[in-house]
Design an enzyme around this catalytic site. Structure first.
Site, short mmCIF file in Angstrom:
data_model
loop_
_atom_site.label_atom_id
_atom_site.label_comp_id
_atom_site.label_asym_id
_atom_site.label_seq_id
_atom_site.Cartn_x
_atom_site.Cartn_y
_atom_site.Cartn_z
N ASN A 26 0.88 -1.17 0.00
CA ASN A 26 0.00 0.00 0.00
C ASN A 26 0.92 1.22 0.00
OD1 ASN A 26 -1.86 2.00 0.51
ND2 ASN A 26 -2.24 1.40 2.63
N TRP A 27 1.01 1.86 -1.14
CA TRP A 27 1.95 2.98 -1.24
C TRP A 27 1.47 4.26 -0.54
CZ3 TRP A 27 3.87 2.80 -7.06
CH2 TRP A 27 4.81 1.77 -7.18
N LYS A 28 0.17 4.32 -0.28
CA LYS A 28 -0.39 5.54 0.35
C LYS A 28 -0.10 6.75 -0.55
CE LYS A 28 0.19 3.23 4.72
NZ LYS A 28 0.34 3.30 6.15
N HIS A 52 -9.31 1.74 4.96
CA HIS A 52 -8.02 1.77 5.65
C HIS A 52 -8.12 2.67 6.88
CE1 HIS A 52 -3.81 2.68 6.45
NE2 HIS A 52 -3.55 1.52 5.85
N GLU A 87 -6.31 4.91 7.95
CA GLU A 87 -6.05 6.34 7.69
C GLU A 87 -7.28 7.00 7.07
OE1 GLU A 87 -2.45 5.57 5.55
OE2 GLU A 87 -1.51 4.98 7.44
N GLU A 133 -5.51 -4.70 10.62
CA GLU A 133 -4.43 -3.73 10.73
C GLU A 133 -4.57 -2.89 11.99
OE1 GLU A 133 -2.42 -2.84 6.79
OE2 GLU A 133 -4.01 -1.39 7.05
N GLY A 163 2.89 1.96 10.56
CA GLY A 163 3.90 3.00 10.39
C GLY A 163 4.68 3.29 11.67
N SER A 180 3.52 -2.42 10.08
CA SER A 180 4.98 -2.55 10.23
C SER A 180 5.52 -3.92 9.80
CB SER A 180 5.41 -2.22 11.67
OG SER A 180 5.13 -0.87 11.95
N GLY A 201 2.96 -1.26 4.10
CA GLY A 201 3.09 0.12 3.65
C GLY A 201 4.55 0.42 3.33
N GLY A 202 5.30 0.84 4.37
CA GLY A 202 6.70 1.24 4.19
C GLY A 202 7.53 0.22 3.42
P1 PGA Z 1 3.08 0.03 7.40
O1 PGA Z 1 1.60 0.36 6.80
O2 PGA Z 1 3.48 -1.29 6.84
O3 PGA Z 1 3.94 1.16 6.94
O4 PGA Z 1 2.92 -0.02 8.89
C1 PGA Z 1 0.66 -0.66 6.66
C2 PGA Z 1 -0.64 -0.09 6.15
O5 PGA Z 1 -1.02 1.01 6.56
O6 PGA Z 1 -1.33 -0.72 5.31
#
Ligand code: PGA
Length: 253
Positions: free
Chosen positions: A9-11, A95, A97, A167, A173, A213, A234-235
């Site tokens: 997930n690049w956000k 998500h 966020e 999640e 993050g 993470s 994500g990251g």
């Molecule tokens: P993260 O993000 O791996 O950077 O913690 C995961 C996500 O929000 O899908």
């Protein structure tokens, strides 16, 4: 058998140019999609270019979000109908966020899930959990209520296709991954909820992912859990090398 699903997930990161560089860098390095499916969810600004540059690759190009109406006076929103027409097959919905910064409620998320299905795409539904809820031990009812609300009105054939990501927002993050027991507990709960809503047979088909993470160091332990069928990273999905390592987790076993 549930085919593992490794999603990035690049956000709101990278650029169109960098998205093409990423696809070039991972070309030929992903597993056979009959064994492991891989996906990257990216900004709607990148999707057309990514689809064009992804031809012949097993990588699924996914959207990170969409609106719940197909068209109309909704300035700035992304139409699920237009995504489907473009060739997008998967959309992340709900998500944490989106819930946190854009006030998406369970009701909105349910409408989005229905919109994604209406347009013959597959939703990757995210289910969050806060540290406060975990500490006060009401995370279980919270997870169950989010899954139940997201799937309201979803029929059994659609339910078989849905992908759900557990999640915990305290792990996203933050560099603080859930323990393997916590991750398994969340994914198990989701599967049990599907069994209660539909049947054991459907619950055995639905893929449940863990996100928060995840990186190529901790992915193997997480993916070894019984109810965890994949990850949403994500990251760790922003760099081609680490995404390729995640995607090939079976080789590191
Ligand atoms: P993260 O993000 O791996 O950077 O913690 C995961 C996500 O929000 O899908």
């Amino acid at each position: 058998m549930r085919i593992p699903f490794i999603a990035g997930n690049w956000k709101m990161n990278l650029s169109v140019t960098e998205s093409v560089e990423f696809l070039d860098a991972i070309r030929g390095k992903l597993p056979n999609p009959d064994e492991v499916q891989t996906a990257i969810a990216a900004s709607p600004l990148f999707l057309e270019t990514m689809l064009r540059n992804n031809q012949g690759s097993p990588l699924i190009i996914s959207a990170e979000n969409c609106f719940y109406e197909d068209e109309g006076a909704y300035t700035g929103e992304t139409s699920p109908k237009a995504l489907a027409e473009m060739g997008i097959t998967h959309v992340i919905v709900g998500h944490s966020e989106r819930r946190k910064y854009f006030n998406e409620t369970d009701d909105v998320i349910n409408k989005k899930v229905q919109a994604v299905f209406r347009n013959h795409m597959i939703p990757i539904v995210c289910c969050d959990e806060t540290m406060g809820r975990r500490e006060s031990s009401n995370h279980i009812s919270w997870v169950v209520s989010q899954v139940t609300a997201a799937l309201k009105g979803v029929d059994i054939e659609q339910a078989r296709q849905v992908i759900i990501a557990y999640e915990p927002s305290w792990a996203i993050g933050s560099g603080k991954t859930a323990s393997t027991e916590e991750a398994e507990e969340g994914c198990y709960l989701i599967r049990q909820t599907i069994a209660d809503l539909y049947s054991d047979e459907v619950a055995n088909q639905v893929r449940v992912l863990y996100g928060g993470s995840v990186n190529d160091d901790n992915a193997n332990k997480i993916l070894a859990q019984k109810d965890i069928d994949g990850v949403l990273a994500g990251g760790a999905s922003l760099k081609p090398d680490s995404f390729v390592r995640l995607a090939n987790f079976q080789e590191n076993n």
